[in-house]
Design an enzyme around this catalytic site. Sequence first.
Site, PDB file in Angstrom:
ATOM      1  N   ARG A  73       0.852  -1.194   0.000  1.00 19.69           N
ATOM      2  CA  ARG A  73       0.000   0.000   0.000  1.00 19.69           C
ATOM      3  C   ARG A  73       0.883   1.239   0.000  1.00 19.69           C
ATOM      4  NH1 ARG A  73      -1.975   0.844   4.454  1.00 19.69           N
ATOM      5  NH2 ARG A  73      -1.441  -1.060   5.533  1.00 19.69           N
ATOM      6  N   TYR A 215      -1.405  -3.489  -6.915  1.00 17.38           N
ATOM      7  CA  TYR A 215      -1.087  -4.362  -5.776  1.00 17.38           C
ATOM      8  C   TYR A 215      -2.031  -4.212  -4.589  1.00 17.38           C
ATOM      9  CZ  TYR A 215       1.884  -7.268  -2.877  1.00 17.38           C
ATOM     10  OH  TYR A 215       2.370  -8.290  -2.117  1.00 17.38           O
ATOM     11  N   LYS A 224      -9.281  -2.472   2.075  1.00 16.04           N
ATOM     12  CA  LYS A 224      -9.046  -1.297   2.927  1.00 16.04           C
ATOM     13  C   LYS A 224      -9.846  -0.087   2.439  1.00 16.04           C
ATOM     14  CE  LYS A 224      -5.687  -3.650   4.923  1.00 16.04           C
ATOM     15  NZ  LYS A 224      -5.825  -4.360   6.187  1.00 16.04           N
ATOM     16  N   HIS A 244     -10.588  -2.501  11.846  1.00 14.06           N
ATOM     17  CA  HIS A 244      -9.470  -3.313  11.365  1.00 14.06           C
ATOM     18  C   HIS A 244      -9.218  -4.422  12.391  1.00 14.06           C
ATOM     19  CE1 HIS A 244      -4.990  -3.189   9.901  1.00 14.06           C
ATOM     20  NE2 HIS A 244      -5.691  -4.078   9.247  1.00 14.06           N
ATOM     21  N   SER A 266       0.064  -3.434  11.890  1.00 13.12           N
ATOM     22  CA  SER A 266       0.667  -4.507  11.100  1.00 13.12           C
ATOM     23  C   SER A 266       1.925  -5.030  11.798  1.00 13.12           C
ATOM     24  CB  SER A 266       0.983  -4.029   9.690  1.00 13.12           C
ATOM     25  OG  SER A 266       1.793  -2.905   9.772  1.00 13.12           O
ATOM     26  N   CYS A 268       2.107  -7.418  14.020  1.00 15.28           N
ATOM     27  CA  CYS A 268       1.901  -7.788  15.421  1.00 15.28           C
ATOM     28  C   CYS A 268       1.232  -9.151  15.561  1.00 15.28           C
ATOM     29  CB  CYS A 268       1.064  -6.727  16.139  1.00 15.28           C
ATOM     30  SG  CYS A 268       1.932  -5.174  16.357  1.00 15.28           S
ATOM     31  N   ASP A 291      -8.873  -9.923   9.421  1.00 19.59           N
ATOM     32  CA  ASP A 291      -8.482  -8.545   9.126  1.00 19.59           C
ATOM     33  C   ASP A 291      -9.545  -7.485   9.408  1.00 19.59           C
ATOM     34  OD1 ASP A 291      -6.400  -6.851   8.252  1.00 19.59           O
ATOM     35  OD2 ASP A 291      -7.310  -6.655   6.286  1.00 19.59           O
ATOM     36  N   ARG A 387       2.618 -11.963  -0.387  1.00 18.02           N
ATOM     37  CA  ARG A 387       1.294 -12.336   0.128  1.00 18.02           C
ATOM     38  C   ARG A 387       0.791 -13.641  -0.456  1.00 18.02           C
ATOM     39  NH1 ARG A 387      -1.198  -8.579   3.911  1.00 18.02           N
ATOM     40  NH2 ARG A 387       0.385  -6.963   4.046  1.00 18.02           N
TER      41      ARG A 387
HETATM   42  O1  SAT Z   1      -2.365  -4.572   0.913  1.00 20.87           O
HETATM   43  S1  SAT Z   1      -3.372  -4.644   1.987  1.00 20.87           S
HETATM   44  O2  SAT Z   1      -3.778  -3.306   2.363  1.00 20.87           O
HETATM   45  O3  SAT Z   1      -4.559  -5.354   1.531  1.00 20.87           O
HETATM   46  C1  SAT Z   1      -2.745  -5.475   3.284  1.00 20.87           C
HETATM   47  C2  SAT Z   1      -2.185  -4.587   4.325  1.00 20.87           C
HETATM   48  O4  SAT Z   1      -1.375  -3.719   4.031  1.00 20.87           O
HETATM   49  O5  SAT Z   1      -2.553  -4.764   5.491  1.00 20.87           O
HETATM   50 MN    MN Z   2      -4.837  -5.357   7.678  1.00 20.73          MN
END
Ligand code: SAT
Ligand code: MN
Length: 618
Positions: A73, A215, A224, A244, A266, A268, A291, A387
């Site tokens: 992201r 991506y 998100k 979240h 993230s 954790c 998530d 991922r």
């Molecule tokens: O790329 S995502 O936003 O779906 C995953 C993340 O960064 O938590």
């Molecule tokens: Mn997430």
Amino acid sequence: MKVSDIKHPGLVAWIREVSDYCTPDSVYVMDGSVDEYDAIMQKSVENGIAIPLNPEKKPNSFLFRSDPSDVARVEKRTFIASAKQEDAGPTNNWIDPVELKKTLKDLYRGCMKGRTMYVIVFSMGPVGSEFSKIGVELTDSEYVACNMFIMTRVGRKVIEELGTDGFFIHCLHSVGKPLADGETDGGKWPCAPMEKKYIAHFPETREIWSFGSGYGGNALLGKKCLALRIATVMARDEGWLAEHMLILKITNPEGRSRYITAAFPSACGKTNLAMLIPTIPGWTVHTLSDDIAWLRYGKDGRLYAMSVEAGFFGVVPGTSMKSNPNAMLAAQKNTIYTNVALTEDKDVWWEGIGYDAPGKLIDWQGNEWIQNKADKDQKPSSHPNSRFTAPASQCPCISDDWEDPRGVPVSAILFGGRRPSTIPLVHMARSWTHGTFLGSIVGSEITAATLDAGSGIRRDPMAMKPFIGYNAGDYFNHWLKVGAAAKSQDLLPKIFYVNWFRKTPEGKWLWPGYGENSRVLKWIFECCDGVAKTVDTPIGIMPTVDAIDRPEGVSEEDMKELLNVDVDGWLKEVDDIRNNYYPTFGDRLPRQLSETLDELEQRLKKAKAGKCCCCCKK
Ligand code: SAT
Ligand code: MN
């Protein structure tokens, strides 16, 4: 399916408008069938973008390698374009919506040339649930189409649900790489340069316009962008919470279950907690979400959490049969891998998979890679943010009620971060307001990747900092309002702050984490039953030192340290919050939060002066 199969005039008009403007070679409406998925994936294979994995090792699974500039992201290119800047608040990038749409329109003109535009009608939440939201993503990316197929419910059944005039969130996406006549991607991941990437949200009109990145959260707009940023705005207006958070079900040896949600920044271990295998005999954990959770009151006055995604988009490195067997097993088939290494026999490998690289690999950038354990500086074979995209239904510990359209009643909400000192293993808030305060101060120690000036703690309120689609001060206020709207405060979930990441001054972990975290979940379960051994402290309700069974390797001294109230450390924390953190929200910070901070300070000062009635002093 064809556009003419759609019976929703508003949707048809929008598809026509976008396709006239973006000029794709063709328009394709996804019906959501497996055959269709196979055909779209096949197109990526033919373009050289997707590599089929060995069907004996990973049936029906594929590897994608993205462009090195397009691996995560991009928060600095993410915008909340509300009409007024103050409504985007201090945690968001803002551009005037009229200006941003003008910029983006220039970029979108002709941007899909040479490509197919996919019409993805998708539901966040089970199809037909009154709480689900429908989005339509128009995208020129096969990767996005296939990922959305796994991550959301797509196609015919959602189109039917939308009917002739149903509301949907407009989600427009392009990789921003038109093709010249006869040109193909030729194996190169299409995207635009960083300065042309935009992940734009228009909260008032509930629109998402994404350009230039293919991506993850930049491009899979249900996740998100819709289920958090736009959903937070809808939730504010409609009186619920878009969070979240993972959702898990924990069951005790007598067979009684409770549901817990948890928000962590993230890195954790959120996916690991969602799929935890308890070390305490007789207890089990099942997963509903790893998530995102949407929470609202049920008819019985309790807060219900609904799982909104249909798949996992999980971080790969570090995932092994030891750290998270459930995630490993979920990703054995029908899975999309992105940016991991490829073995000679067309399987995947990554750092932390639990065994050595089997021979020569091709790394995530397409280069030959041979493991050299003597070279501590060897570049990893897999990108740290690589991922797997896997259907949730494939997870061995998926909860049988994960698709319940009403959601599940929540007993406890957990917040946590990575804090080597000060924050104890667990403490419970005294009230919803105190819990909101604890959520607001969540943070992790600064790592090399996140060098913020100031305190050494990167605050990430409710683990939502990059995902609140409006002013974060107003978001805190909304949390307080939701709590105040409860029929009875007793019906509200209890709120906890956990910290699995305490270290000794020498840097040794004090707590083993992973499956052993079930011991803390058990205490939380007991708190919800009103039978836990507790002690009142200046920072909240805590376990007595003997309340949580000690795992192997944790001495009584360690336990005392893990559950100690570090009065001086907390006073520093109060200072940091008051001077460096809370002022960033200006006058939008709810008064109740600064009052809670003042009360905390009073209690800590009393304890320091030795006037505390509790056992917080060593
Ligand atoms: O790329 S995502 O936003 O779906 C995953 C993340 O960064 O938590
Ligand atoms: Mn997430």
